[in-house]
Design an enzyme around this catalytic site. Structure first.
Site, PDB file in Angstrom:
ATOM      1  CE  LYS A   1      60.279   6.530  23.154  1.00 56.97           C
ATOM      2  NZ  LYS A   1      58.699   6.400  22.537  1.00 56.97           N
TER       3      LYS A   1
ATOM      4  CG  HIS B   1      59.621   0.516  21.666  1.00 58.33           C
ATOM      5  ND1 HIS B   1      59.220   1.168  20.547  1.00 58.33           N
ATOM      6  CD2 HIS B   1      60.154   1.706  23.047  1.00 58.33           C
ATOM      7  CE1 HIS B   1      58.661   2.393  21.731  1.00 58.33           C
ATOM      8  NE2 HIS B   1      59.183   1.694  22.707  1.00 58.33           N
TER       9      HIS B   1
ATOM     10  N   GLY C   1      54.204   8.577  23.318  1.00 59.86           N
ATOM     11  CA  GLY C   1      54.817   9.229  22.558  1.00 59.86           C
ATOM     12  C   GLY C   1      53.474  10.535  23.049  1.00 59.86           C
TER      13      GLY C   1
ATOM     14  CD  GLU D   1      56.387   0.972  26.310  1.00 52.53           C
ATOM     15  OE1 GLU D   1      56.953   1.572  26.851  1.00 52.53           O
ATOM     16  OE2 GLU D   1      56.982   0.564  25.155  1.00 52.53           O
TER      17      GLU D   1
ATOM     18  CG  ASN E   1      63.140   3.405  24.767  1.00 49.73           C
ATOM     19  OD1 ASN E   1      64.189   3.686  24.289  1.00 49.73           O
ATOM     20  ND2 ASN E   1      61.579   2.764  24.249  1.00 49.73           N
TER      21      ASN E   1
ATOM     22  CD  GLU F   1      59.033   4.252  19.227  1.00 52.43           C
ATOM     23  OE1 GLU F   1      60.231   4.559  19.160  1.00 52.43           O
ATOM     24  OE2 GLU F   1      58.188   5.148  19.972  1.00 52.43           O
TER      25      GLU F   1
ATOM     26  CB  SER G   1      52.001   9.586  27.733  1.00 51.58           C
ATOM     27  OG  SER G   1      51.626   9.862  26.199  1.00 51.58           O
TER      28      SER G   1
HETATM   29  P1  PGA Z   1      57.065   7.519  26.425  1.00 48.63           P
HETATM   30  O1  PGA Z   1      56.988   6.578  25.141  1.00 48.63           O
HETATM   31  O2  PGA Z   1      57.010   7.680  27.891  1.00 48.63           O
HETATM   32  O3  PGA Z   1      57.134   8.817  25.476  1.00 48.63           O
HETATM   33  O4  PGA Z   1      55.568   7.396  25.355  1.00 48.63           O
HETATM   34  C1  PGA Z   1      57.442   4.655  25.703  1.00 48.63           C
HETATM   35  C2  PGA Z   1      58.070   4.480  25.296  1.00 48.63           C
HETATM   36  O5  PGA Z   1      58.118   4.494  23.572  1.00 48.63           O
HETATM   37  O6  PGA Z   1      58.358   3.227  25.955  1.00 48.63           O
END
Ligand code: PGA
Length: 259
Positions: free
Chosen positions: A11, A96, A174, A168, A9, A98, A214
């Site tokens: 982003k 997601h 993140g 997630e 992803n 976010e 992560s």
């Molecule tokens: P990350 O993000 O691997 O940077 O923790 C995962 C995601 O948001 O899908």
């Protein structure tokens, strides 16, 4: 056995120009991805460039990070499933954290988006996960079940089977603080059980459930050691083509050892 997925992803990262360079490098780095599926979701603006760089023979899956549920019309700024399909997308992320956190996405929207994706022949990757507060107040099951039941309301058993669910935990995204497999596996089991209930059949046995939050080339094998974890949704570690290819290599090389 369920085919494993490694999905990147991006982003809000990479221009269309950068996307082309990324894909060309990734294709040099990736081994023939026997037995697993590898896909990535660039921003809308880079989808066309990524598609062009992939060419017509690549087995890499192109996906989008979101979609709107209407097909067309006066919805300024939105992008429909029809448009994504036309660009060569095969899957689309929905819900997601976010989107939920910063853009007010609700379960009722994720439901419409999952339906719109299915209508357009796109594989929905529905993202679910609890916040730290939910975890600390023992609300994990409640939150995950709510996100699944509301997000998948009215979807036929046949379609449920084809879905991907990404677990997630919000606190792991993140932050460099991945969940431990011991924390993730019970939630994966809960998701599988809920998918069985929702479908009234064994959809839960066929649905792919990914872990996200992560994930790195260093910890991926620990997750894939469980039969419950069918792959990963990766943010930070997917932005470098060498690191992303390493994730795919780890997934190809690791076998589940536990039930
Ligand atoms: P990350 O993000 O691997 O940077 O923790 C995962 C995601 O948001 O899908």
């Amino acid at each position: 056995m369920r085919t494993r997925y490694i999905i990147g992803n991006w982003k809000m990262n990479k221009t269309a120009t950068e996307a082309g360079a990324f894909v060309r490098r990734l294709m040099q780095e990736l081994p023939a991805s026997d037995g697993i599926q590898v896909g990535f979701a660039p921003p809308f603006t880079a989808l066309h460039a990524a598609r062009e760089a992939l060419g017509s023979t690549s087995t890499l899956l192109l996906g989008a990070q979101d979609l709107y549920w209407e097909e067309k019309g006066a919805f300024t700024g939105e992008v429909s499933g029809t448009m994504l399909k036309d660009l060569g997308c095969r899957f689309v992320l929905v819900g997601h954290s976010e989107r939920r956190q910063y853009f007010g996405e609700q379960d009722s929207w994720t439901n419409k988006k999952v339906l719109a994706a299915l209508r357009n022949g796109l594989q929905p990757v529905l993202c679910v996960g609890e916040t730290l507060q939910d975890r600390e107040s023992d609300q994990i099951d409640l939150v995950i079940q709510r996100q699944l039941r509301a997000g998948l309301a009215g979807i036929e058993a046949q379609s449920l089977e084809t879905m991907v669910i990404a677990y997630e935990p919000v606190w792991a995204i993140g932050t460099g603080r991945a969940a431990s497999p011991e924390q993730a596996v019970p939630v994966h089991r809960l998701i599988r059980g809920t998918m069985n209930e929702l479908s009234g059949s064994e959809a839960g046995q066929r649905v792919r459930i990914l872990y996200g939050g992560s994930v790195t080339p260093h910890n991926l094998a620990d997750f894939l050691a469980s039969e419950e974890i069918d792959g990963a949704l990766v943010g930070g570690a997917c932005l470098d083509p060498v690191s992303f290819a390493t994730l795919a290599k780890v997934a190809i090389g690791s076998k589940p050892t536990t039930a």
